[in-house]
Scaffold this motif. Sequence first.
Motif, PDB file in Angstrom:
ATOM      1  N   MET B   1       0.736  -1.193   0.072  1.00  0.00           N
ATOM      2  CA  MET B   1      -0.073  -0.015  -0.018  1.00  0.00           C
ATOM      3  C   MET B   1       0.922   1.454  -0.001  1.00  0.00           C
ATOM      4  N   HIS B   2       0.709   2.295  -0.882  1.00  0.00           N
ATOM      5  CA  HIS B   2       1.275   3.463  -0.852  1.00  0.00           C
ATOM      6  C   HIS B   2       0.431   4.497  -1.216  1.00  0.00           C
ATOM      7  N   ASP B  72       4.878   8.358  -1.523  1.00  0.00           N
ATOM      8  CA  ASP B  72       5.753   7.839  -0.182  1.00  0.00           C
ATOM      9  C   ASP B  72       6.476   6.656  -0.612  1.00  0.00           C
ATOM     10  N   ASP B  73       6.291   6.231  -1.675  1.00  0.00           N
ATOM     11  CA  ASP B  73       7.101   4.958  -2.652  1.00  0.00           C
ATOM     12  C   ASP B  73       7.175   5.000  -3.962  1.00  0.00           C
ATOM     13  N   VAL B  74       8.136   5.707  -4.367  1.00  0.00           N
ATOM     14  CA  VAL B  74       8.438   5.984  -5.889  1.00  0.00           C
ATOM     15  C   VAL B  74       8.314   4.820  -6.433  1.00  0.00           C
ATOM     16  N   ASP B  75       9.009   3.855  -6.288  1.00  0.00           N
ATOM     17  CA  ASP B  75       9.051   2.683  -7.148  1.00  0.00           C
ATOM     18  C   ASP B  75       7.698   1.958  -7.094  1.00  0.00           C
ATOM     19  N   ALA B 121      -3.234  13.280  -0.077  1.00  0.00           N
ATOM     20  CA  ALA B 121      -2.912  12.080  -0.853  1.00  0.00           C
ATOM     21  C   ALA B 121      -4.069  10.827  -0.918  1.00  0.00           C
ATOM     22  N   ARG B 122      -4.007  10.261  -1.908  1.00  0.00           N
ATOM     23  CA  ARG B 122      -4.919   8.979  -2.272  1.00  0.00           C
ATOM     24  C   ARG B 122      -3.991   7.778  -1.981  1.00  0.00           C
ATOM     25  N   THR B 123      -4.812   6.776  -1.321  1.00  0.00           N
ATOM     26  CA  THR B 123      -4.225   5.489  -1.198  1.00  0.00           C
ATOM     27  C   THR B 123      -4.411   4.492  -2.195  1.00  0.00           C
TER      28      THR B 123
END
Lengths: 125, 125
Positions: B1-2, B72-75, B121-123
């Motif tokens: 989840m990001h 919060d998680d570029v990859d 931000a959306r999750t």
Amino acid sequence: MHRSRLTAALVDVPEEHYREVVQFWSGALGSAAEIDDDDPDYASIGEPLPGFQFMVQQVDAPARIHLDIETDDVDAEVERLEELGAERVEKNETWWVMRDPAGNLFCVIRVQDPAAFERSARTWD
Amino acid sequence: MHRSRLTAALVDVPEEHYREVVQFWSGALGSAAEIDDDDPDYASIGEPLPGFQFMVQQVDAPARIHLDIETDDVDAEVERLEELGAERVEKNETWWVMRDPAGNLFCVIRVQDPAAFERSARTWD
């Protein structure tokens, strides 16, 4: 005296990419796309931030992104931006297409979102 | 989840137009320009809306506008956007340049504005 503010980002794409780009940005931003019944060249992707619209527009030109400035006096705002170094490109029914000093297109449009306009518009003498 | 959200618009311009375009957008939006001492290729024009940055960037390419998505998680975000139809263009130190299905460039960057990120931000699962 008049007011203006940045109100939208529009992804302009040629016809052959329109549907897939609408779907892409709808998924990327997590907001349903609504194609305008009266003008199917425009698809709204909602508000990624309160008071800021995101749209995809079908154009007869290479892909690009442009910004919209909303104002309570289009003529006065166009004149102000011209004095700052922008150029007039084309007048449409109620709005002007302009370009910045490097050639980036943007539009000067009438107020679209009165509540957000009241909250964040700047005043120019 | 990001999570991710749209965080900025950048006006990319070749060197010969950089200063005048910085001045133009600073005047247009009514916000002082701050050129980054550490990286003078970037000029910040403040926040036209709360939580949304506006910048002018000097590039070795034709003028264009691009958008930034912070995450919060570029990859994980790059992978998600790739599945939606975007393509990877280039990885830099901490961020990716990608293009949408019509070729419009955008960047996927680390969280720049933690407070705004928490707000909007959306999750993604």
